[in-house]
Design an enzyme around this catalytic site. Structure first.
Site, PDB file in Angstrom:
ATOM      1  NE  ARG A   7      -3.074  -7.104  -4.443  1.00 36.90           N
ATOM      2  CZ  ARG A   7      -3.717  -7.114  -3.176  1.00 36.90           C
ATOM      3  NH1 ARG A   7      -3.390  -7.560  -1.939  1.00 36.90           N
ATOM      4  NH2 ARG A   7      -5.157  -6.980  -3.202  1.00 36.90           N
TER       5      ARG A   7
ATOM      6  CG  HIS B  17      -1.905  -0.973   1.473  1.00 40.42           C
ATOM      7  ND1 HIS B  17      -1.980  -1.742   2.707  1.00 40.42           N
ATOM      8  CD2 HIS B  17      -2.791  -1.226   0.481  1.00 40.42           C
ATOM      9  CE1 HIS B  17      -2.977  -2.448   2.461  1.00 40.42           C
ATOM     10  NE2 HIS B  17      -3.640  -2.424   1.268  1.00 40.42           N
TER      11      HIS B  17
ATOM     12  CE  LYS C 223     -11.983  -6.799   3.609  1.00 44.18           C
ATOM     13  NZ  LYS C 223     -11.578  -6.000   2.397  1.00 44.18           N
TER      14      LYS C 223
ATOM     15  CB  SER D  85      -4.091  -6.467   4.696  1.00 42.16           C
ATOM     16  OG  SER D  85      -3.804  -5.111   4.426  1.00 42.16           O
TER      17      SER D  85
END
Ligand code: ADP
Length: 167
Positions: free
Chosen positions: A90, A17, A41, A128
């Site tokens: 990514r 990030h 979430k 993460s």
């Protein structure tokens, strides 16, 4: 003045990030990093903790501000008068979801553009979730996050580890 917005969960902020933040801050006049609080979430860090960590790791970048938003991203964009959303990519696996999100956001507001920045080679595997998995089982995250984040992860998982029962 061109403003861009970099949204995400940042639970917690990783070096992947941070790399996107640094690169985007070089391109735009002002970058708002937005912690999106999505009630569906569950997260390890609270919104306040995620904001504090982001503020800490970006404090030397003068044109970056950290904030949070709980609703639709386009509403945040409108309130900030920002038109550019930055997303990191990514792998091909990110693409499908990000493609849908970008088209949805443009449907909701056709003044909004999503720009994708390719991950740095070095961080292409980094998420993460993976960082939390490694930290949960006591692995070193020193290469993956900033020292302040590593310390907070250690504190979270130490607090969650039940003390041994010798009885
Ligand atoms: P994650 O939990 O997968 O790290 P986030 O919602 O926090 O997800 O990610 C916010 C944004 O940062 C997304 O656009 C995501 O694709 C991007 N991102 C996350 N990790 C990386 C990385 N290692 N390299 C580049 N972009 C990344």
């Amino acid at each position: 003045m061109i403003r861009a917005v970099y949204p995400g969960s940042f639970d917690p902020v990783t070096n992947g990030h941070l790399d996107i933040i640094l690169r985007a801050a070089r391109v735009f006049d002002r970058l708002s990093v937005v912690v999106m609080s999505n009630q569906s979430k569950s997260t390890l860090f609270s919104v306040e903790e995620r904001i504090a960590l982001l503020q800490e790791v970006t404090r030397d970048i003068p044109n970056v501000v950290v904030t949070h938003h709980g609703g639709l991203l386009v509403h945040f964009m409108q309130s900030e008068k920002a038109q550019i959303i930055i997303k990191g990519l990514r792998a091909v696996s990110d693409f499908e979801y990000e493609f849908q999100m970008a088209l949805m956001n443009r449907t909701l507001d056709d003044g909004v553009e999503t720009l994708f920045m390719m991950t740095n080679n070095q961080y292409s595997y980094l998420s993460s979730s993976l960082v939390k998995e490694v930290a949960r089982f006591g692995g070193s995250v020193a290469e993956l996050v900033q020292p302040v984040v590593a310390a907070e992860l250690r504190a979270k998982f130490l607090a969650a580890t039940p003390s041994p029962d010798f009885t």
